[in-house]
Write a protein that holds these residues in place. Structure first.
Motif, PDB file in Angstrom:
ATOM      1  N   ALA A  56       0.836  -1.196   0.000  1.00 23.21           N
ATOM      2  CA  ALA A  56       0.000   0.000   0.000  1.00 23.21           C
ATOM      3  C   ALA A  56       0.874   1.249   0.000  1.00 23.21           C
ATOM      4  O   ALA A  56       1.946   1.274   0.589  1.00 23.21           O
ATOM      5  CB  ALA A  56      -0.922  -0.003   1.206  1.00 23.21           C
ATOM      6  N   GLN A  57       0.381   2.254  -0.671  1.00 28.88           N
ATOM      7  CA  GLN A  57       1.044   3.551  -0.710  1.00 28.88           C
ATOM      8  C   GLN A  57       0.329   4.467   0.279  1.00 28.88           C
ATOM      9  O   GLN A  57      -0.900   4.540   0.292  1.00 28.88           O
ATOM     10  CB  GLN A  57       0.963   4.135  -2.119  1.00 28.88           C
ATOM     11  CG  GLN A  57       1.688   5.446  -2.285  1.00 28.88           C
ATOM     12  CD  GLN A  57       1.522   6.000  -3.693  1.00 28.88           C
ATOM     13  OE1 GLN A  57       0.422   6.016  -4.242  1.00 28.88           O
ATOM     14  NE2 GLN A  57       2.620   6.434  -4.273  1.00 28.88           N
ATOM     15  N   ILE A  58       1.110   5.161   1.089  1.00 29.78           N
ATOM     16  CA  ILE A  58       0.554   6.069   2.085  1.00 29.78           C
ATOM     17  C   ILE A  58       0.644   7.497   1.567  1.00 29.78           C
ATOM     18  O   ILE A  58       1.649   7.891   0.973  1.00 29.78           O
ATOM     19  CB  ILE A  58       1.327   5.958   3.414  1.00 29.78           C
ATOM     20  CG1 ILE A  58       1.131   4.576   4.008  1.00 29.78           C
ATOM     21  CG2 ILE A  58       0.880   7.023   4.397  1.00 29.78           C
ATOM     22  CD1 ILE A  58       1.905   4.354   5.279  1.00 29.78           C
ATOM     23  N   ALA A  59      -0.413   8.276   1.827  1.00 27.72           N
ATOM     24  CA  ALA A  59      -0.422   9.701   1.510  1.00 27.72           C
ATOM     25  C   ALA A  59      -0.446  10.462   2.831  1.00 27.72           C
ATOM     26  O   ALA A  59      -1.266  10.175   3.706  1.00 27.72           O
ATOM     27  CB  ALA A  59      -1.645  10.059   0.680  1.00 27.72           C
ATOM     28  N   ILE A  60       0.465  11.414   2.975  1.00 21.61           N
ATOM     29  CA  ILE A  60       0.518  12.256   4.173  1.00 21.61           C
ATOM     30  C   ILE A  60       0.351  13.702   3.741  1.00 21.61           C
ATOM     31  O   ILE A  60       0.979  14.143   2.774  1.00 21.61           O
ATOM     32  CB  ILE A  60       1.845  12.079   4.936  1.00 21.61           C
ATOM     33  CG1 ILE A  60       1.978  10.629   5.413  1.00 21.61           C
ATOM     34  CG2 ILE A  60       1.914  13.042   6.115  1.00 21.61           C
ATOM     35  CD1 ILE A  60       3.273  10.334   6.139  1.00 21.61           C
ATOM     36  N   GLN A  61      -0.505  14.417   4.460  1.00 19.00           N
ATOM     37  CA  GLN A  61      -0.726  15.829   4.187  1.00 19.00           C
ATOM     38  C   GLN A  61      -0.353  16.653   5.405  1.00 19.00           C
ATOM     39  O   GLN A  61      -0.728  16.314   6.525  1.00 19.00           O
ATOM     40  CB  GLN A  61      -2.195  16.098   3.849  1.00 19.00           C
ATOM     41  CG  GLN A  61      -2.649  15.437   2.569  1.00 19.00           C
ATOM     42  CD  GLN A  61      -4.095  15.738   2.255  1.00 19.00           C
ATOM     43  OE1 GLN A  61      -4.899  15.963   3.142  1.00 19.00           O
ATOM     44  NE2 GLN A  61      -4.431  15.734   0.975  1.00 19.00           N
ATOM     45  N   ALA A  62       0.372  17.733   5.175  1.00 18.60           N
ATOM     46  CA  ALA A  62       0.689  18.715   6.208  1.00 18.60           C
ATOM     47  C   ALA A  62      -0.269  19.883   6.019  1.00 18.60           C
ATOM     48  O   ALA A  62      -0.422  20.382   4.902  1.00 18.60           O
ATOM     49  CB  ALA A  62       2.132  19.181   6.087  1.00 18.60           C
ATOM     50  N   THR A 107      -2.123  14.520   8.423  1.00 19.90           N
ATOM     51  CA  THR A 107      -3.031  13.385   8.285  1.00 19.90           C
ATOM     52  C   THR A 107      -2.334  12.327   7.432  1.00 19.90           C
ATOM     53  O   THR A 107      -1.540  12.656   6.546  1.00 19.90           O
ATOM     54  CB  THR A 107      -4.357  13.779   7.612  1.00 19.90           C
ATOM     55  OG1 THR A 107      -4.089  14.355   6.326  1.00 19.90           O
ATOM     56  CG2 THR A 107      -5.131  14.782   8.464  1.00 19.90           C
ATOM     57  N   ALA A 108      -2.618  11.081   7.722  1.00 19.89           N
ATOM     58  CA  ALA A 108      -2.036   9.963   6.970  1.00 19.89           C
ATOM     59  C   ALA A 108      -3.137   8.974   6.621  1.00 19.89           C
ATOM     60  O   ALA A 108      -3.990   8.667   7.458  1.00 19.89           O
ATOM     61  CB  ALA A 108      -0.951   9.276   7.784  1.00 19.89           C
ATOM     62  N   GLY A 109      -3.109   8.483   5.404  1.00 22.17           N
ATOM     63  CA  GLY A 109      -4.073   7.487   4.960  1.00 22.17           C
ATOM     64  C   GLY A 109      -3.515   6.680   3.810  1.00 22.17           C
ATOM     65  O   GLY A 109      -2.471   7.008   3.248  1.00 22.17           O
TER      66      GLY A 109
END
Length: 116
Positions: A56-62, A107-109
């Motif tokens: 799985a690839q994780i997306a993190i937003q600041a 946030t991370a998903g």
């Protein structure tokens, strides 16, 4: 012409291998943020709840104080390896970000899933 097209499909099909699993079959757990000396640490665990090995690839937003996304990055915690069902992989994707003083939350998903 039909044979050429069929041959091309058979050759390209393995490159487009996608898991029968979905992003909902993975979970990001124990996501913790720390900043020290201008460096960010964005650590957590990626857990495979799917019945098959997959990655799985994780997306993190600041985000800033108003919730506006300042920076968004993606990463593959297990690299090009599949994670076995029920197993987890530790990650720290802080190296993908440059610290900014207006970063207030992260946030991370799970963005996408595939098999290698």
């Amino acid at each position: 012409m039909k044979i050429l097209l069929a041959s091309a499909l058979f050759l390209l099909a393995p490159m487009a291998a996608h898991a029968a699993c979905s992003p909902n079959d993975f979970a990001v757990q124990d996501f913790k943020i720390a900043a020290s000396g201008g460096r960010l640490s964005l650590k957590g665990q990626l857990v495979n709840h799917c019945a098959e090995p997959a990655a799985a690839q994780i997306a993190i937003q600041a985000k800033d104080a108003s919730g506006k996304v300042l920076v968004s990055k993606k990463g593959w915690p297990a690299g090009t390896a599949n994670i076995a069902p029920g197993q987890s992989v530790d990650f720290d994707l802080g190296r993908l970000f440059r610290y900014q003083s207006d970063m207030q939350s992260f946030t991370a998903g799970v963005a996408t899933v595939r098999t290698w």
